[in-house]
Design a protein around this motif. Structure first.
Motif, PDB file in Angstrom:
ATOM      1  N   LEU A  87       5.270  14.409  -3.087  1.00  0.00           N
ATOM      2  CA  LEU A  87       4.515  14.012  -2.793  1.00  0.00           C
ATOM      3  C   LEU A  87       4.235  12.420  -3.372  1.00  0.00           C
ATOM      4  O   LEU A  87       4.263  12.423  -4.714  1.00  0.00           O
ATOM      5  CB  LEU A  87       2.740  15.273  -2.461  1.00  0.00           C
ATOM      6  CG  LEU A  87       3.165  16.435  -1.735  1.00  0.00           C
ATOM      7  CD1 LEU A  87       1.660  16.797  -2.503  1.00  0.00           C
ATOM      8  CD2 LEU A  87       3.511  16.468  -0.489  1.00  0.00           C
ATOM      9  N   PRO A  88       3.785  12.028  -2.201  1.00  0.00           N
ATOM     10  CA  PRO A  88       3.350  10.668  -2.382  1.00  0.00           C
ATOM     11  C   PRO A  88       2.217  10.693  -3.398  1.00  0.00           C
ATOM     12  O   PRO A  88       1.409  11.636  -3.436  1.00  0.00           O
ATOM     13  CB  PRO A  88       3.103  10.230  -0.511  1.00  0.00           C
ATOM     14  CG  PRO A  88       4.200  10.871  -0.368  1.00  0.00           C
ATOM     15  CD  PRO A  88       4.062  12.283  -0.688  1.00  0.00           C
ATOM     16  N   GLU A  89       2.094   9.713  -4.187  1.00  0.00           N
ATOM     17  CA  GLU A  89       1.016   9.383  -5.131  1.00  0.00           C
ATOM     18  C   GLU A  89      -0.507   8.538  -4.173  1.00  0.00           C
ATOM     19  O   GLU A  89      -0.399   7.984  -3.396  1.00  0.00           O
ATOM     20  CB  GLU A  89       0.686   8.248  -6.321  1.00  0.00           C
ATOM     21  CG  GLU A  89      -0.052   7.855  -6.527  1.00  0.00           C
ATOM     22  CD  GLU A  89       0.198   6.516  -8.077  1.00  0.00           C
ATOM     23  OE1 GLU A  89      -0.271   6.358  -8.410  1.00  0.00           O
ATOM     24  OE2 GLU A  89       1.497   6.399  -8.313  1.00  0.00           O
ATOM     25  N   PRO A  90      -1.344   9.582  -4.383  1.00  0.00           N
ATOM     26  CA  PRO A  90      -2.909   8.847  -3.029  1.00  0.00           C
ATOM     27  C   PRO A  90      -3.221   7.888  -3.269  1.00  0.00           C
ATOM     28  O   PRO A  90      -3.248   7.846  -4.371  1.00  0.00           O
ATOM     29  CB  PRO A  90      -3.566  10.344  -3.334  1.00  0.00           C
ATOM     30  CG  PRO A  90      -3.151  11.057  -4.419  1.00  0.00           C
ATOM     31  CD  PRO A  90      -1.661  10.960  -4.380  1.00  0.00           C
ATOM     32  N   LEU A  91      -3.605   7.662  -2.168  1.00  0.00           N
ATOM     33  CA  LEU A  91      -4.698   6.465  -2.938  1.00  0.00           C
ATOM     34  C   LEU A  91      -6.020   6.623  -2.110  1.00  0.00           C
ATOM     35  O   LEU A  91      -5.830   6.763  -1.239  1.00  0.00           O
ATOM     36  CB  LEU A  91      -3.574   4.878  -2.047  1.00  0.00           C
ATOM     37  CG  LEU A  91      -2.674   4.635  -2.406  1.00  0.00           C
ATOM     38  CD1 LEU A  91      -1.785   3.398  -1.542  1.00  0.00           C
ATOM     39  CD2 LEU A  91      -1.979   4.330  -3.909  1.00  0.00           C
ATOM     40  N   LEU A  92      -6.763   5.826  -3.028  1.00  0.00           N
ATOM     41  CA  LEU A  92      -7.999   5.918  -2.378  1.00  0.00           C
ATOM     42  C   LEU A  92      -8.023   4.747  -1.690  1.00  0.00           C
ATOM     43  O   LEU A  92      -7.809   3.510  -1.517  1.00  0.00           O
ATOM     44  CB  LEU A  92      -9.339   6.290  -3.617  1.00  0.00           C
ATOM     45  CG  LEU A  92     -10.912   5.296  -2.622  1.00  0.00           C
ATOM     46  CD1 LEU A  92     -10.933   7.865  -2.003  1.00  0.00           C
ATOM     47  CD2 LEU A  92     -11.302   6.038  -4.273  1.00  0.00           C
ATOM     48  N   THR A  93      -8.738   5.391  -0.154  1.00  0.00           N
ATOM     49  CA  THR A  93      -8.310   3.538   1.235  1.00  0.00           C
ATOM     50  C   THR A  93      -9.694   4.048   1.411  1.00  0.00           C
ATOM     51  O   THR A  93     -10.665   4.292   1.539  1.00  0.00           O
ATOM     52  CB  THR A  93      -7.208   4.040   2.270  1.00  0.00           C
ATOM     53  OG1 THR A  93      -7.763   5.683   2.838  1.00  0.00           O
ATOM     54  CG2 THR A  93      -6.177   3.744   1.462  1.00  0.00           C
ATOM     55  N   THR A 290     -10.363   6.446  -8.452  1.00  0.00           N
ATOM     56  CA  THR A 290     -11.531   5.220  -9.347  1.00  0.00           C
ATOM     57  C   THR A 290     -11.955   4.845  -8.283  1.00  0.00           C
ATOM     58  O   THR A 290     -12.869   3.946  -8.424  1.00  0.00           O
ATOM     59  CB  THR A 290     -11.739   5.332 -10.444  1.00  0.00           C
ATOM     60  OG1 THR A 290     -10.362   4.989 -10.672  1.00  0.00           O
ATOM     61  CG2 THR A 290     -11.476   6.381 -11.065  1.00  0.00           C
ATOM     62  N   GLY A 291     -10.778   3.598  -7.524  1.00  0.00           N
ATOM     63  CA  GLY A 291     -10.952   2.785  -6.826  1.00  0.00           C
ATOM     64  C   GLY A 291     -10.083   1.994  -5.845  1.00  0.00           C
ATOM     65  O   GLY A 291      -9.418   2.881  -5.590  1.00  0.00           O
ATOM     66  N   GLU A 292     -10.811   1.615  -4.354  1.00  0.00           N
ATOM     67  CA  GLU A 292     -10.280   1.889  -2.877  1.00  0.00           C
ATOM     68  C   GLU A 292      -9.035   0.508  -3.199  1.00  0.00           C
ATOM     69  O   GLU A 292      -9.044  -0.621  -3.983  1.00  0.00           O
ATOM     70  CB  GLU A 292     -11.416   1.618  -1.639  1.00  0.00           C
ATOM     71  CG  GLU A 292     -12.331   2.716  -2.070  1.00  0.00           C
ATOM     72  CD  GLU A 292     -13.049   2.097  -1.203  1.00  0.00           C
ATOM     73  OE1 GLU A 292     -13.739   0.638  -0.517  1.00  0.00           O
ATOM     74  OE2 GLU A 292     -14.101   3.233  -0.442  1.00  0.00           O
ATOM     75  N   THR A 293      -7.628   0.568  -2.152  1.00  0.00           N
ATOM     76  CA  THR A 293      -6.953   0.484  -2.817  1.00  0.00           C
ATOM     77  C   THR A 293      -6.753  -0.323  -1.720  1.00  0.00           C
ATOM     78  O   THR A 293      -6.560   0.236  -0.403  1.00  0.00           O
ATOM     79  CB  THR A 293      -5.158   0.856  -2.683  1.00  0.00           C
ATOM     80  OG1 THR A 293      -5.609   1.781  -4.001  1.00  0.00           O
ATOM     81  CG2 THR A 293      -3.828   0.124  -2.288  1.00  0.00           C
ATOM     82  N   PRO A 294      -6.776  -1.941  -1.432  1.00  0.00           N
ATOM     83  CA  PRO A 294      -6.514  -2.660  -0.172  1.00  0.00           C
ATOM     84  C   PRO A 294      -5.485  -3.014   0.393  1.00  0.00           C
ATOM     85  O   PRO A 294      -4.393  -3.061  -0.007  1.00  0.00           O
ATOM     86  CB  PRO A 294      -7.223  -4.818  -0.417  1.00  0.00           C
ATOM     87  CG  PRO A 294      -6.533  -3.711  -2.121  1.00  0.00           C
ATOM     88  CD  PRO A 294      -6.920  -3.057  -2.197  1.00  0.00           C
ATOM     89  N   LEU A 295      -5.239  -2.320   1.718  1.00  0.00           N
ATOM     90  CA  LEU A 295      -3.255  -2.398   2.281  1.00  0.00           C
ATOM     91  C   LEU A 295      -4.097  -3.080   3.439  1.00  0.00           C
ATOM     92  O   LEU A 295      -5.017  -3.383   4.389  1.00  0.00           O
ATOM     93  CB  LEU A 295      -3.290  -1.237   2.269  1.00  0.00           C
ATOM     94  CG  LEU A 295      -3.341  -0.253   1.159  1.00  0.00           C
ATOM     95  CD1 LEU A 295      -3.515   1.503   1.905  1.00  0.00           C
ATOM     96  CD2 LEU A 295      -2.351  -0.375   0.464  1.00  0.00           C
ATOM     97  N   THR A 296      -2.942  -3.626   3.719  1.00  0.00           N
ATOM     98  CA  THR A 296      -2.197  -4.430   5.832  1.00  0.00           C
ATOM     99  C   THR A 296      -0.696  -4.427   6.039  1.00  0.00           C
ATOM    100  O   THR A 296      -0.096  -4.295   4.467  1.00  0.00           O
ATOM    101  CB  THR A 296      -2.884  -5.817   5.030  1.00  0.00           C
ATOM    102  OG1 THR A 296      -3.059  -6.559   6.538  1.00  0.00           O
ATOM    103  CG2 THR A 296      -2.365  -6.526   4.078  1.00  0.00           C
ATOM    104  N   LEU A 297      -0.805  -4.210   6.865  1.00  0.00           N
ATOM    105  CA  LEU A 297      -0.212  -4.584   7.580  1.00  0.00           C
ATOM    106  C   LEU A 297       0.925  -5.773   7.832  1.00  0.00           C
ATOM    107  O   LEU A 297       1.669  -6.368   8.244  1.00  0.00           O
ATOM    108  CB  LEU A 297       0.353  -3.583   8.368  1.00  0.00           C
ATOM    109  CG  LEU A 297       0.036  -2.040   8.638  1.00  0.00           C
ATOM    110  CD1 LEU A 297       0.310  -1.171   9.858  1.00  0.00           C
ATOM    111  CD2 LEU A 297       1.418  -1.082   7.402  1.00  0.00           C
ATOM    112  N   ARG A 298      -0.655  -6.358   8.141  1.00  0.00           N
ATOM    113  CA  ARG A 298       0.469  -8.092   8.738  1.00  0.00           C
ATOM    114  C   ARG A 298      -0.264  -8.883   6.997  1.00  0.00           C
ATOM    115  O   ARG A 298      -1.563  -9.226   6.602  1.00  0.00           O
ATOM    116  CB  ARG A 298      -1.332  -8.454   9.811  1.00  0.00           C
ATOM    117  CG  ARG A 298      -0.906  -7.524  10.550  1.00  0.00           C
ATOM    118  CD  ARG A 298       0.561  -7.909  11.276  1.00  0.00           C
ATOM    119  NE  ARG A 298       0.555  -6.799  12.568  1.00  0.00           N
ATOM    120  CZ  ARG A 298       0.995  -5.150  12.666  1.00  0.00           C
ATOM    121  NH1 ARG A 298       2.234  -4.993  11.564  1.00  0.00           N
ATOM    122  NH2 ARG A 298       1.349  -4.941  13.677  1.00  0.00           N
TER     123      ARG A 298
END
Length: 298
Positions: A87-93, A290-298
């Motif tokens: 399974l993919p490595e889960p990210l807290l988002t 333990t910390g949220e990962t910032p993500l973006t498509l743009r």
């Protein structure tokens, strides 16, 4: 390169870092490998004379894509010897990821598992085209193919994914309510309450990586999933809790045993019922909670 030029290149890299991480993660399904790719991207980027670059964002995405492709091919060889389902490595988002329909879908466990069935090149093309709306010309430059070839690959990959893509999911608020009901049902151990929440053909995929106990094959069917859950809970000597959270843009439960993180139970909710459950227990994949990962498509 002068220190001033290096500082300017680093500043540009940092401005696009969240985007580059999202590209690498969606291609690899591994935050650790995505971080390694970003480090390599920066090392290459700071050596590129700025006068040679017309579009800094596109150039950085190109470097990241090429490095991710190389790593993806190596990862496929590693996965061949992986114990049990991968399974993919889960990210807290962050909460805004769940509200961004495009981003949440592209990051979901369900879709990323479908992407695992593509070849490395197909995955790169699909991710860049469908998630990031990258032009065929830019993709061609990134993967070393002609635009015409990229169009063919994109069509083939899209057809493959559409045939396996999960049906449209429910709004985030409804999905959170269903997962909260699952948490309460697991706490009480009521089999009927669990059955009422699960789709008849629900699939449970668990990933222990050979380190933690997990089913070596997906468990299919509501009755079997309930028996597995309740059977596992009945064998515990300590306290197991589930804390509501958001993983990869979707509602999930952070599972703790005796206060320590045991894993993440992510979900896919369709038509008000849980159609997919993804339980990541491999300790190597639980470092981004333990910390949220910032993500973006743009």
């Amino acid at each position: 390169m002068s220190d001033q030029a290096t500082d300017a290149a680093t500043e540009t890299f940092l401005a696009h870092r969240n985007l580059l991480f999202t590209v690498a993660y969606e291609m690899l399904g591994s935050a650790a490998d995505a971080e390694d790719v970003l480090q390599e991207t920066w090392l290459r980027w700071v050596k590129v004379p700025s006068r040679q670059v017309r579009d800094q964002r596109a150039y950085l995405v190109r470097i990241t894509t090429r490095l991710s492709l190389n790593r993806l091919r190596a990862l496929r060889r590693r996965k061949e010897s992986y114990v049990g389902p991968w399974l993919p490595e889960p990210l807290l988002t962050t909460p805004d990821v769940a509200e961004d329909v495009e981003l949440a879908e592209s990051m979901s466990m369900a879709l990323m598992l479908v992407l695992e069935t593509l070849s490395p090149t197909e995955r790169a093309v699909f991710v860049l085209r469908e998630a990031f709306a990258t032009s065929y010309d830019e993709i061609a430059a990134a993967i070393g193919k002609s635009p015409a070839a990229v169009r063919q690959i994109a069509h083939r990959a899209r057809r493959h994914v559409d045939a396996r893509r999960p049906r449209r999911t429910v709004p985030p608020g409804q999905a959170r309510a269903v997962v909260e009901s699952l948490r309460r049902a697991l706490r009480t151990g009521d089999p009927q309450r669990l059955l009422d929440l699960l789709a008849p053909d629900v699939v449970l995929v668990s990933d222990g990586g050979g380190v933690k106990h997990a089913a070596l094959r997906p468990v299919v069917g509501a009755d079997r999933v309930v028996r597995m859950f309740l059977g596992g809970l009945g064998k515990l000597d300590g306290t197991l809790t589930g804390e509501p959270t958001t993983v990869n843009g979707s509602p999930a439960l952070l599972v703790r045993y005796q206060g320590e993180i045991d894993g993440v139970l992510a979900s896919r909710v369709e038509d008000g019922l849980i159609a997919g459950l993804y339980y990541v227990r491999n300790p190597e994949k639980l470092t981004r909670l333990t910390g949220e990962t910032p993500l973006t498509l743009r």
